[in-house]
Design an enzyme around this catalytic site. Structure first.
Site, short mmCIF file in Angstrom:
data_model
loop_
_atom_site.label_atom_id
_atom_site.label_comp_id
_atom_site.label_asym_id
_atom_site.label_seq_id
_atom_site.Cartn_x
_atom_site.Cartn_y
_atom_site.Cartn_z
N CYS B 85 0.85 -1.08 0.53
CA CYS B 85 -0.37 -0.41 -0.52
C CYS B 85 0.83 1.78 0.08
CB CYS B 85 -0.82 -0.04 1.32
SG CYS B 85 -2.53 1.04 0.95
N HIS B 194 -3.68 -5.85 0.99
CA HIS B 194 -2.83 -5.75 2.33
C HIS B 194 -2.58 -7.33 2.62
CE1 HIS B 194 -2.25 -1.67 3.34
NE2 HIS B 194 -3.20 -1.28 2.70
N GLU B 196 -0.72 -8.55 4.63
CA GLU B 196 -0.80 -8.65 5.80
C GLU B 196 -1.76 -8.72 7.06
OE1 GLU B 196 -1.00 -5.73 4.89
OE2 GLU B 196 -0.51 -4.08 6.15
#
Lengths: 84, 230
Positions: B85, B194, B196
């Site tokens: 990002c 994302h 994560e």
């Protein structure tokens, strides 16, 4: 101290959603005949000392390498406003 | 492997990235934007957020911060570097990856679980995936529309630098549905969605089987390749 104004605009081929939103807001507000608004940035740099060739070269570099991203923006003006 | 996670003022996802690295079987190392010190890490993650308020342009000021000199040096010498990002935006601003990220087509901040196709499963970060498979991980940004000059785009597609493409709808108007890129060497990867946020049961995207059970981001953090064939 001299003031230098640097103007940066999004490239013509890059869609500018902020400009588009402003354009349609103007139309909604009843302002007729505004075909398009594009939104850019104006930077004012207060510079120490005289604006000589070396300084202008430095300002050009600042404009092109940092203030604008050449992938999406153009530096459209570098103006020395006050050389007193 | 020791994996550094750089925190900038305005970074949001540094703790999530550290957690994902731990789940991936590696040791996260917190790094600070103001230090010229990578503490001897083996790989680097630039996490998401709004570094320096995203003043000037997203990721632009961060790309010029002290630690980035070391990050750029490490990336150029082949260390695995992942930008998520805002981190992807920094990598383009630092010119480690081509192109730029600009405001989404419709001007909206988009938050949704996003389906992606893995276009490259041979980079330092994506070798845990199967080439051509689809994964779902969260997307959340206001300036995620990938753009590039005509020349850059021809280079990107010609060299096969696209790592992830949006499928089932382009969320933001990104050129050629590009969600993520790698460099020629394959050690630097940047993506807008994302990974994560899809590494832990109960917190990932919904799947057909169960709510919030999507773990499609995990392979990104388990299979980090220290050396990659140039």
């Amino acid at each position: 101290m001299p003031l230098v104004v640097i103007e940066v605009m999004p490239k013509a081929e890059i869609l500018d959603p902020q400009g588009k939103a402003i354009t349609s807001s103007l139309a909604r507000s009843g302002y007729e005949g505004i075909a398009e608004v594009r939104m850019g940035k104006r930077f004012e740099l207060t510079v120490e000392g005289e604006i000589d060739a070396a300084r202008l070269e430095q300002l050009q570099e600042i404009a092109e390498e940092t203030l604008a991203n050449s992938v999406i923006e153009d530096v459209v003006g570098i103006h020395v406003m006050d050389q007193s | 492997m020791r994996v550094g996670v750089v925190t900038f003022p305005g970074t949001l996802d540094n703790r999530d990235a550290q957690r994902a690295i731990r789940f991936g079987g590696h040791e996260p190392v917190a790094l600070w934007h103001g230090d010229h010190d990578l503490q001897g890490v083996d790989a680097l993650v630039l996490p998401g957020g709004f570094s320096y308020g995203d003043y000037l342009r997203s990721g632009a000021i961060a790309a010029h911060s002290p630690v980035m000199r070391e990050v750029i040096g490490a990336a150029e010498s082949g260390m695995p570097v992942l930008g998520i990002c805002n981190g992807f935006q920094m990598l383009t601003e630092a010119r480690l990856l081509p192109g730029a990220l600009v405001r989404n087509e419709k001007g909206l901040f988009i938050r949704r679980d996003q389906k992606l196709r893995v276009e490259r499963a041979d980079t330092a970060w994506t070798n845990g995936y199967e080439q051509g498979s689809t994964i779902t991980i969260p997307l959340k940004n206001g300036e995620g529309r990938f753009v590039a000059t005509e020349e850059q785009l021809a280079h990107i597609e010609g060299e096969g630098l696209v790592t992830f493409r949006y499928v089932d709808g382009n969320p933001n108007g990104a050129l050629n549905d590009i969600a993520g890129l790698t460099n020629e060497r394959g050690n630097v990867v940047g993506l807008m969605p994302h990974p994560e946020h899809a590494v832990e049961l109960g917190f990932g995207p919904d799947t057909d089987e169960r709510m919030r059970s999507g773990l499609d981001g995990l392979p990104m953090f388990t299979n980090i390749l220290e050396t990659i064939a140039a």
